[in-house]
Design a protein around this motif. Structure first.
Motif, short mmCIF file in Angstrom:
data_model
loop_
_atom_site.label_atom_id
_atom_site.label_comp_id
_atom_site.label_asym_id
_atom_site.label_seq_id
_atom_site.Cartn_x
_atom_site.Cartn_y
_atom_site.Cartn_z
N ARG A 1 -0.77 -2.79 -10.56
CA ARG A 1 -0.93 -1.51 -9.83
C ARG A 1 -2.38 -1.06 -9.97
NH1 ARG A 1 2.07 3.17 -10.40
NH2 ARG A 1 1.97 3.28 -8.15
N ALA B 1 7.52 2.52 -0.58
CA ALA B 1 6.70 1.54 -1.30
C ALA B 1 7.46 1.03 -2.52
CB ALA B 1 5.38 2.18 -1.72
N ILE C 1 0.86 -1.18 0.00
CA ILE C 1 0.00 0.00 0.00
C ILE C 1 0.90 1.24 0.00
CG2 ILE C 1 -2.03 1.08 1.07
CD1 ILE C 1 -2.35 -2.00 0.56
N GLY C 2 0.72 2.13 -0.98
CA GLY C 2 1.51 3.36 -1.03
C GLY C 2 2.27 3.48 -2.33
N SER C 3 2.81 4.67 -2.59
CA SER C 3 3.54 4.88 -3.85
C SER C 3 4.70 5.85 -3.69
CB SER C 3 2.58 5.41 -4.92
OG SER C 3 1.96 6.60 -4.47
N ASN D 1 0.05 -3.52 -5.97
CA ASN D 1 0.32 -2.20 -5.39
C ASN D 1 -0.95 -1.35 -5.43
OD1 ASN D 1 2.07 0.77 -6.47
ND2 ASN D 1 1.69 0.10 -4.39
N TYR E 1 -5.48 1.78 -8.50
CA TYR E 1 -5.82 2.94 -7.69
C TYR E 1 -6.52 2.42 -6.43
CZ TYR E 1 -7.45 7.32 -5.94
OH TYR E 1 -7.67 8.39 -5.11
N ASN E 2 -6.11 2.93 -5.26
CA ASN E 2 -6.59 2.37 -4.01
C ASN E 2 -7.95 2.94 -3.62
OD1 ASN E 2 -6.88 1.26 -1.50
ND2 ASN E 2 -5.14 2.32 -0.57
N TYR F 1 -2.24 2.20 -4.88
CA TYR F 1 -1.64 3.53 -4.78
C TYR F 1 -2.72 4.61 -4.84
CZ TYR F 1 -2.58 4.09 -9.74
OH TYR F 1 -3.22 4.19 -10.94
N ARG F 2 -2.40 5.77 -4.31
CA ARG F 2 -3.32 6.92 -4.43
C ARG F 2 -2.66 8.05 -5.21
NH1 ARG F 2 -6.71 6.64 0.50
NH2 ARG F 2 -8.21 5.05 -0.13
N PHE G 1 3.87 8.55 -8.90
CA PHE G 1 5.26 8.60 -8.44
C PHE G 1 5.76 10.04 -8.52
CE2 PHE G 1 5.43 4.11 -10.24
CZ PHE G 1 5.24 3.54 -8.99
N VAL H 1 2.85 3.71 3.94
CA VAL H 1 2.02 4.91 3.78
C VAL H 1 2.51 6.05 4.67
CG1 VAL H 1 -0.06 3.74 2.97
CG2 VAL H 1 0.37 3.89 5.43
#
Ligand code: FAD
Length: 381
Positions: A270, A217, A211-213, A234, A272-273, A236-237, A240, A292
């Protein structure tokens, strides 16, 4: 002056009991107490000494004196800082330069334009810690409570040691944030960032949710990929981000650009979270790693309260005679998107500390604040 927000109701009784139980004349007193001796506490001690504060007037308190979280967990983590910046960090403080050691010589001998594992700065900081402890007082313990009365901070450790200080600096650090997604097995970020430890926590049959980008992460995904984990998902919100303070850097940036963005392995997905993605894919993961970010460690109880501290992100002032520094109280700035962001990293701490610590030194006779009520504006919640 920023307000000092107190969540719980006042419990002055606790402090009064403390005060009546301790004989003021028998306890050591200092001008400065530094709570926490990770990189930020080390910088604070070094600069106070550089500014002419006497050795005997400073006490540092830390449960380990092992260079904070970075010393405890992250020596093997690839740094996002070029060696020359770590050298600049050491050269920025005169007292640091009094310390001569093999590790510091080694740091100077590395390729200055390369990012190595954090060990190259952790070891010199261990030697600098030992050097500083020959000069200033140090107490190996955790601070449990601070109580301001009669113009000084009364300080109690978990081990029930007592002393006083005119000024207190909180350099208490942070720990990885956690979420509570529906996955049976969590691998702690501290473990996941050390490839050798991660290798013991995963196997080639695992499907791991990351979780995270941000930088952490990406490093974790790189390691999982190299460890041939069966599947990496993954969530991600944010996209990068490379060219910003605290952005993805060093080998993590190189890998993200070359592999994740151009040539993503088929076992790495990957998404989108959002709830929909988690509902669809979390079940497919048997392990989860939350990368995160970090949150401030719990501060000591202040005048009988578990306080949620607010601070000025440009001066480090929490209240008169109470300051915050390091990752727990970082310098704030407005980023390109117009949002408040934090400056973290050893060189950021050093530059900030060089600017703000001279401002913390008392310019007048400090007998202005006699009691807790005069020291703080208290917001009752
Ligand atoms: C994964 C990772 C990679 C990083 N990479 C880089 C890098 O490449 N370059 C770089 O410059 N920096 C890097 N950093 C370091 C980063 O800059 C951190 O922000 C820094 O180490 C934080 O230092 P600190 O002293 O604020 O906190 P910490 O290191 O967390 O130290 C806080 C100390 O306070 C002690 N403490 C807490 N509460 C109490 C209490 N009540 N009483 C007494 N003691 C207490 C803790 O035990 C600890 O020893 C990295 C950090 C991480 C996590």
């Amino acid at each position: 002056m920023r307000s000092f927000c107190i969540r719980t109701s006042l419990k002055l009784v606790v402090g009064l009991v403390w005060l009546t139980g301790v004989h003021a004349e028998s306890i050591p007193s200092y001008k400065w107490a530094i709570v926490g001796f990770g990189p930020a506490g080390i910088v604070t001690a070094g600069l106070l000494l550089d500014l002419g504060v006497a050795d005997k007037d400073i006490v540092a308190i830390d449960p380990e004196f092992n260079v904070g979280r970075v010393g405890e967990y992250y020596s093997n983590v690839p740094s996002n800082t070029k060696t020359r910046l770590f050298v600049d960090f050491i050269k920025a403080c005169k007292v640091f330069q009094e310390c001569h050691s093999e590790c510091i010589d080694k740091l100077y001998s590395y390729d200055q334009e390369v990012e190595y594992p954090l060990q190259i700065i952790v070891d010199p900081l261990k030697d600098i810690t030992a050097h500083l402890r020959t000069k200033i007082a140090s107490v190996q313990d955790s601070i449990q409570a601070l109580y301001f009365d009669n113009n000084v901070w009364h300080i109690t450790t978990k081990g029930d040691d007592h002393f006083t200080a005119e000024n207190v600096v909180l350099a208490i650090g942070s720990h990885p944030k956690r979420l509570d997604y529906d996955c049976a097995h969590e691998i702690c970020l501290d473990v996941a960032l050390d490839k050798n430890l991660l290798a013991q926590a995963v196997n080639t049959n695992d499907a791991v949710a990351v979780i995270g980008s941000a930088h952490s992460a990406v490093l974790v995904m790189k390691f999982l990929s190299e460890l041939k984990t069966k599947r990496i998902i993954n969530f991600y919100r944010a996209p990068f981000q490379y060219e910003i303070v605290g952005g993805i850097a060093g080998m993590a940036a190189q890998w993200a650009k070359e592999v994740l963005e151009k040539n993503k392995p088929i076992n790495l997905l990957r998404l989108y979270n959002d709830q929909q993605a988690r509902d669809a894919w979390m079940d497919a993961c048997n392990k989860v790693i939350y990368a995160v970010g970090y949150e401030r460690n719990e501060a000591p109880m202040i005048n009988g309260n578990n306080a949620e501290l607010s601070y000025d992100g440009h001066s480090g002032v929490i209240a008169p005679r109470l300051f915050g520094i390091g990752i727990a109280f970082p310098e704030q700035y407005i980023n390109e998107a117009g949002n408040i962001d934090n400056k973290v990293g050893l060189n950021s701490f050093m530059c900030y500390a060089q600017r703000i610590i001279p401002e913390w030194l008392p310019k007048r006779e400090p007998n202005r604040f006699i009691s807790f009520d005069q020291l703080f504006m208290i917001n009752m919640m």
